[in-house]
Design a protein around this motif. Structure first.
Motif, PDB file in Angstrom:
ATOM      1  N   GLU A 204       0.724  -1.354   0.121  1.00 48.06           N
ATOM      2  CA  GLU A 204      -0.093   0.110  -0.027  1.00 48.06           C
ATOM      3  C   GLU A 204       0.777   1.072   0.013  1.00 48.06           C
ATOM      4  OE1 GLU A 204      -4.125   1.509  -0.377  1.00 48.06           O
ATOM      5  OE2 GLU A 204      -2.889  -0.235  -0.917  1.00 48.06           O
ATOM      6  N   ARG A 207       1.964   1.742  -3.435  1.00 44.06           N
ATOM      7  CA  ARG A 207       1.013   2.166  -4.325  1.00 44.06           C
ATOM      8  C   ARG A 207       0.632   3.768  -4.288  1.00 44.06           C
ATOM      9  NH1 ARG A 207      -4.661   3.186  -4.459  1.00 44.06           N
ATOM     10  NH2 ARG A 207      -4.660   2.999  -2.128  1.00 44.06           N
ATOM     11  N   ARG A 210       3.227   5.882  -5.878  1.00 40.68           N
ATOM     12  CA  ARG A 210       3.001   6.396  -6.955  1.00 40.68           C
ATOM     13  C   ARG A 210       2.155   7.171  -7.339  1.00 40.68           C
ATOM     14  NH1 ARG A 210       3.451   0.522  -6.898  1.00 40.68           N
ATOM     15  NH2 ARG A 210       1.307   0.400  -7.315  1.00 40.68           N
ATOM     16  N   LYS A 211       1.251   7.547  -6.567  1.00 40.29           N
ATOM     17  CA  LYS A 211       0.224   8.529  -6.762  1.00 40.29           C
ATOM     18  C   LYS A 211       0.669   9.939  -6.115  1.00 40.29           C
ATOM     19  CE  LYS A 211      -3.561   5.528  -6.894  1.00 40.29           C
ATOM     20  NZ  LYS A 211      -4.113   5.797  -8.185  1.00 40.29           N
TER      21      LYS A 211
END
Length: 388
Positions: A204, A207, A210-211
Motif C-alpha cells: 500500500e 501504491r 506512485r500517486k
C-alpha cells in the motif's frame, strides 16, 4: 428452436449455497437459547459445527467434481442471487457479534464467555472468507463490504495483501501465506501473521507513493479497513466498558487463526518453478491443494476449488471449476485444518502426498530450509511409483 447456447443452465446447488448463512445465525441462536433457558450450550454450536458436524457431513455426503459449462459462466456471474447471499452474511455477522459481546459483558459467567468467544471467533473467521470473495470484485460496494467483513477480526490488511501480494507470490518461498513442507502450523502462524502485515503495508505504501501520496493518507486501504475495526471495537467499549475490548481482541485472534490454518492447508509444500530469467512460472492448477467435498464448499463459497480461484481471481464462487490435474486433499478443509493443529499427524498424512505430487523430485517442492536435509532423505527413501 432453442439451442443449448440459448437455454439457461440450471445450477443444481443454487439454493444450497444459502446454507452458509446458517453459520452467522448460531451466535444469535445462542443468545435466544440463553434467554429462554439460561443455558450456554447454544454458543457452542458454532465450534461444534466447524469441527464436528461439517467434517462428518463431508465424509458422509462425499464429493462433487461436476463443473458448470463454460457457456454458463456469464449467466451465473450476472445472477445477483449469488451476490446477495454473500452480502447477507455481513449484517448477520455483525448482529451475532454485537449481541454476544453484550451478553458476555452483562450476563454471562466465565464458561459462557468462553463459549461466546469461540462462537464469535469462528463466525468472524469464516467472515474473512466473505471478505475474500467480495474483495475480488471490481465494484466499490463489494470492496467496501469486504473491508467491513474483515473488521471484526482486525484483519483489514488481508484485503490488500491477499489481492496484491499472495496472488502474485503464491506457492513461492517469498509468500508469507504459502506454507513450506516440514513447517508446522504453529511455526507458520507467526510467520504468516507478521509477514502478511508487513507485506500489506509495503504494497500500500508503494501504491500511494506512485500517486504522490504518503502512507498515512486517508486513501490508504489498509488504514481504511483498520479504521472500521477501531469504530466497531471503540463503540462496543464505550457502551460496555473495557471487558468488551478484551472480548473482541481475543475473539479476533482466534478468528484470524482460522483463516491462517486454511492458508496453511491450501499450498503446503507446493512450489512454482523459476525459469532461467529468475521469473516464476504462472500459477497453475498443480500449485493449490483442492477438495470437492460438498458441504465445506457450500459453507466456504467453494474456496476449496482453489486452483481455479488463483487462475481466475475475479471468477465468482458459483462458477469455479474442478481440474483433474490439481492435487487433491484426502478430506475437506474443515477436517484438514483440525489435522494441521497436530503436526505429527499432519506430516504423516500430507508429506507423502507432497512427495507423490512432485513424483519424488525434491527440487520441485517448497521446503522449509531447516528441514531440507531431513526431507531430502525422506524424498530419496519414499516410493513414488504411484501417485497419491
Amino acid at each position: 428452436m432453442n439451442t443449448s447456447r440459448d437455454t439457461p443452465w440450471h445450477d443444481p446447488k443454487r439454493y444450497l449455497w444459502s446454507l452458509g448463512l446458517l453459520v452467522p445465525l448460531f451466535p444469535i441462536i445462542g443468545a435466544v437459547v440463553f434467554m429462554q433457558t439460561g443455558q450456554i450450550w447454544g454458543w457452542w454450536l458454532t465450534p461444534a459445527i466447524v469441527y464436528l458436524f461439517i467434517p462428518a457431513l463431508d465424509f458422509l455426503i462425499g464429493t462433487d467434481r461436476s463443473n458448470p459449462p463454460e457457456s454458463a459462466v456469464k449467466q451465473l456471474e450476472d445472477d445477483n442471487y449469488y451476490r446477495y447471499i454473500v452480502y447477507a452474511y455481513i449484517p448477520l455477522q455483525y448482529a451475532g457479534t454485537i449481541i454476544t459481546v453484550w451478553f458476555a459483558c452483562t450476563e454471562l459467567g466465565p464458561l459462557g464467555i468462553i463459549a461466546g468467544l469461540f462462537s464469535c471467533a469462528y463466525v468472524n473467521g469464516i467472515g474473512i472468507n466473505t471478505g475474500h470473495e467480495l474483495g475480488h470484485k471490481r465494484d466499490p460496494l463489494s470492496r467496501f463490504l469486504a473491508k467491513l467483513a474483515l473488521a471484526p477480526v482486525a484483519y483489514g490488511h488481508f484485503y490488500v495483501e491477499h489481492n496484491f501480494g499472495h496472488h502474485r507470490r503464491v506457492a513461492t518461498p517469498e509468500d508469507p501465506a504459502s506454507s513450506k513442507m516440514g513447517e508446522s502450523f504453529w511455526r507458520f502462524l507467526p510467520r504468516t501473521v507478521i509477514g502478511s502485515l508487513r507485506s500489506a503495508c509495503d504494497i500500500e505504501s508503494k501504491r500511494l507513493s506512485r500517486k504522490g501520496l504518503g502512507f498515512w493518507h486517508w486513501r490508504n486501504d489498509v488504514l481504511q479497513a483498520w479504521a472500521m475495526t477501531v469504530v466497531l471495537f471503540g463503540t462496543c467499549t464505550f457502551f460496555l466498558g473495557w471487558p468488551a475490548l478484551a472480548f473482541l481482541v481475543i475473539q479476533a485472534m482466534l478468528g484470524a487463526s482460522l483463516l491462517e490454518v486454511i492458508n496453511y492447508v491450501e499450498h503446503y509444500g507446493l512450489l512454482r518453478q523459476q525459469g532461467d530469467n529468475g521469473e516464476y512460472e504462472r500459477c497453475l492448477p498443480k500449485h493449490s491443494w483442492n477438495s470437492n467435498h460438498i458441504v465445506t464448499n457450500l459453507v466456504l463459497y467453494q474456496l476449496q476449488r482453489h486452483s481455479d480461484h488463483h487462475a481466475h481471481p475475479n471468477r465468482a464462487f458459483q462458477a469455479l471449476r474442478h481440474f483433474d490435474d490439481s492435487p487433491q486433499l484426502p478430506s475437506g478443509y474443515a477436517s484438514m485444518m483440525m489435522l494441521a493443529y497436530f503436526p505429527p499427524l499432519w506430516f504423516k498424512v500430507m508429506n507423502p502426498r507432497v512427495v507423490a505430487h512432485h513424483r519424488g523430485d525434491f527440487s520441485k517442492a517448497n521446503i522449509h530450509p531447516r528441514k531440507a536435509e531431513t526431507l531430502r532423505t525422506y524424498f530419496n527413501g519414499f516410493n513414488t511409483s504411484a501417485r497419491v
